[in-house]
Motif scaffolding. Structure first.
Motif, short mmCIF file in Angstrom:
data_model
loop_
_atom_site.label_atom_id
_atom_site.label_comp_id
_atom_site.label_asym_id
_atom_site.label_seq_id
_atom_site.Cartn_x
_atom_site.Cartn_y
_atom_site.Cartn_z
N SER A 82 6.97 -16.13 -3.04
CA SER A 82 6.19 -14.92 -3.25
C SER A 82 7.11 -13.71 -3.07
O SER A 82 8.32 -13.88 -2.87
CB SER A 82 5.00 -14.86 -2.28
N ARG A 83 6.54 -12.55 -3.15
CA ARG A 83 7.30 -11.32 -2.95
C ARG A 83 6.52 -10.43 -2.00
O ARG A 83 5.28 -10.47 -1.98
CB ARG A 83 7.54 -10.60 -4.27
N THR A 84 7.22 -9.66 -1.20
CA THR A 84 6.56 -8.75 -0.28
C THR A 84 5.88 -7.64 -1.07
O THR A 84 6.34 -7.24 -2.15
CB THR A 84 7.55 -8.13 0.71
N MET A 85 4.78 -7.17 -0.56
CA MET A 85 4.01 -6.09 -1.18
C MET A 85 4.01 -4.90 -0.23
O MET A 85 4.09 -5.06 0.98
CB MET A 85 2.58 -6.55 -1.45
N PRO A 86 3.91 -3.71 -0.77
CA PRO A 86 3.89 -2.53 0.11
C PRO A 86 2.62 -2.50 0.96
O PRO A 86 1.56 -2.95 0.53
CB PRO A 86 3.94 -1.35 -0.86
N THR A 87 2.75 -2.03 2.18
CA THR A 87 1.60 -1.85 3.06
C THR A 87 1.15 -0.39 2.97
O THR A 87 1.76 0.42 2.28
CB THR A 87 1.97 -2.19 4.52
N GLU A 88 0.10 -0.07 3.69
CA GLU A 88 -0.41 1.30 3.66
C GLU A 88 0.62 2.31 4.14
O GLU A 88 0.65 3.45 3.70
CB GLU A 88 -1.68 1.41 4.52
N SER A 89 1.49 1.90 5.06
CA SER A 89 2.49 2.83 5.61
C SER A 89 3.72 2.97 4.71
O SER A 89 4.54 3.86 4.94
CB SER A 89 2.91 2.38 7.01
N ASP A 90 3.87 2.12 3.70
CA ASP A 90 5.02 2.19 2.79
C ASP A 90 4.73 3.16 1.64
O ASP A 90 3.58 3.30 1.20
CB ASP A 90 5.35 0.81 2.20
N ASP A 91 5.77 3.76 1.15
CA ASP A 91 5.67 4.60 -0.04
C ASP A 91 5.76 3.66 -1.24
O ASP A 91 6.80 3.05 -1.49
CB ASP A 91 6.79 5.63 -0.07
N ALA A 92 4.69 3.53 -2.01
CA ALA A 92 4.62 2.58 -3.11
C ALA A 92 5.67 2.86 -4.18
O ALA A 92 6.15 1.94 -4.83
CB ALA A 92 3.23 2.61 -3.73
N GLU A 93 6.07 4.12 -4.35
CA GLU A 93 7.05 4.46 -5.39
C GLU A 93 8.47 4.07 -5.01
O GLU A 93 9.28 3.75 -5.86
CB GLU A 93 6.97 5.94 -5.71
N THR A 94 8.78 4.09 -3.72
CA THR A 94 10.15 3.77 -3.29
C THR A 94 10.27 2.38 -2.65
O THR A 94 11.36 1.97 -2.30
CB THR A 94 10.64 4.83 -2.28
N PHE A 95 9.14 1.70 -2.51
CA PHE A 95 9.15 0.38 -1.88
C PHE A 95 9.93 -0.61 -2.74
O PHE A 95 9.77 -0.67 -3.95
CB PHE A 95 7.72 -0.14 -1.68
N ILE A 96 10.80 -1.39 -2.09
CA ILE A 96 11.56 -2.43 -2.78
C ILE A 96 11.04 -3.78 -2.30
O ILE A 96 11.15 -4.12 -1.12
CB ILE A 96 13.08 -2.30 -2.50
N SER A 97 10.49 -4.51 -3.24
CA SER A 97 9.94 -5.83 -2.92
C SER A 97 11.09 -6.80 -2.64
O SER A 97 12.16 -6.70 -3.24
CB SER A 97 9.11 -6.32 -4.10
N SER A 98 10.85 -7.75 -1.74
CA SER A 98 11.88 -8.76 -1.45
C SER A 98 11.24 -10.14 -1.50
O SER A 98 10.03 -10.29 -1.34
CB SER A 98 12.51 -8.50 -0.08
N PRO A 99 12.06 -11.17 -1.73
CA PRO A 99 11.52 -12.53 -1.77
C PRO A 99 10.90 -12.92 -0.43
O PRO A 99 11.38 -12.52 0.64
CB PRO A 99 12.74 -13.39 -2.07
N SER A 100 9.84 -13.71 -0.50
CA SER A 100 9.17 -14.21 0.71
C SER A 100 8.55 -15.56 0.37
O SER A 100 8.65 -16.04 -0.76
CB SER A 100 8.10 -13.23 1.18
N VAL A 101 7.92 -16.18 1.34
CA VAL A 101 7.19 -17.43 1.12
C VAL A 101 5.78 -17.28 1.68
O VAL A 101 5.56 -16.56 2.64
CB VAL A 101 7.89 -18.66 1.75
N THR A 102 4.85 -17.99 1.04
CA THR A 102 3.45 -17.96 1.45
C THR A 102 2.95 -19.39 1.56
O THR A 102 3.19 -20.20 0.67
CB THR A 102 2.60 -17.20 0.41
N THR A 103 2.26 -19.69 2.64
CA THR A 103 1.66 -21.02 2.77
C THR A 103 0.37 -21.02 1.95
O THR A 103 -0.45 -20.13 2.06
CB THR A 103 1.39 -21.40 4.24
N ILE A 104 0.26 -22.02 1.06
CA ILE A 104 -0.93 -22.11 0.21
C ILE A 104 -1.83 -23.27 0.61
O ILE A 104 -2.95 -23.39 0.12
CB ILE A 104 -0.53 -22.23 -1.27
N SER A 105 -1.34 -24.14 1.50
CA SER A 105 -2.15 -25.26 1.96
C SER A 105 -1.61 -25.79 3.28
O SER A 105 -0.40 -25.76 3.52
CB SER A 105 -2.15 -26.39 0.93
#
Length: 141
Positions: A82-105
């Motif tokens: 997965s990829r990281t998503m901006p949180t409320e405290s992040d500036d959506a325009e300057t946020f740089i997404s990075s690779p991540s992992v998510t447990t799906i099961s």
């Protein structure tokens, strides 16, 4: 100065967990499934008897495997990239997404296969008790 967090990988858990069952394959069945011409597998139900209820059977050709569920104390997590998503405290325009992992099961049990030996024909019933009861009844007359 390098820290232990220099190469971290963000981890998250999906709210919508998917349902998976892991099947533990015996080596001989695994090699058949990986062969050039894998067999067709079917799942059927065994016949219930006086002492046992029916159970699931995995079948191919003349071989039958009883399917048993085994629980594990250490759950297995299935991960998806997965990829990281901006949180409320992040500036959506300057946020740089990075690779991540998510447990799906989260899998807490597996299915094991137990090869069923050829069905043994029922032995003839011993009629001794019937003969004994009959002879006692005749003696009382």
């Amino acid at each position: 100065m390098a820290t232990q967090y220099a190469n971290d990988i963000p981890f998250s858990a999906s709210h919508d967990q998917q349902a998976f069952k892991l099947l533990e394959l015996p080596p001989e069945l695994l090699s058949l499934l990986e062969s050039e011409h894998p067999p067709t597998l079917t799942i059927t139900s065994s016949k219930a008897t006086e002492t046992t209820s029916g159970y699931a059977l995995l079948c191919h050709g003349d071989k039958k495997y009883q399917m048993r569920q085994k629980n594990t104390s250490n759950p297995i997590m299935i991960l998806a990239p997965s990829r990281t998503m901006p949180t409320e405290s992040d500036d959506a325009e300057t946020f740089i997404s990075s690779p991540s992992v998510t447990t799906i099961s989260k899998i807490e049990d597996t299915i094991e296969l137990i090869l069923q030996e050829a069905e043994v024909k029922a032995a003839p019933k011993n009629k001794w008790h019937e003969k004994f009861a009959k002879s006692r009844a005749e003696k009382k007359k």
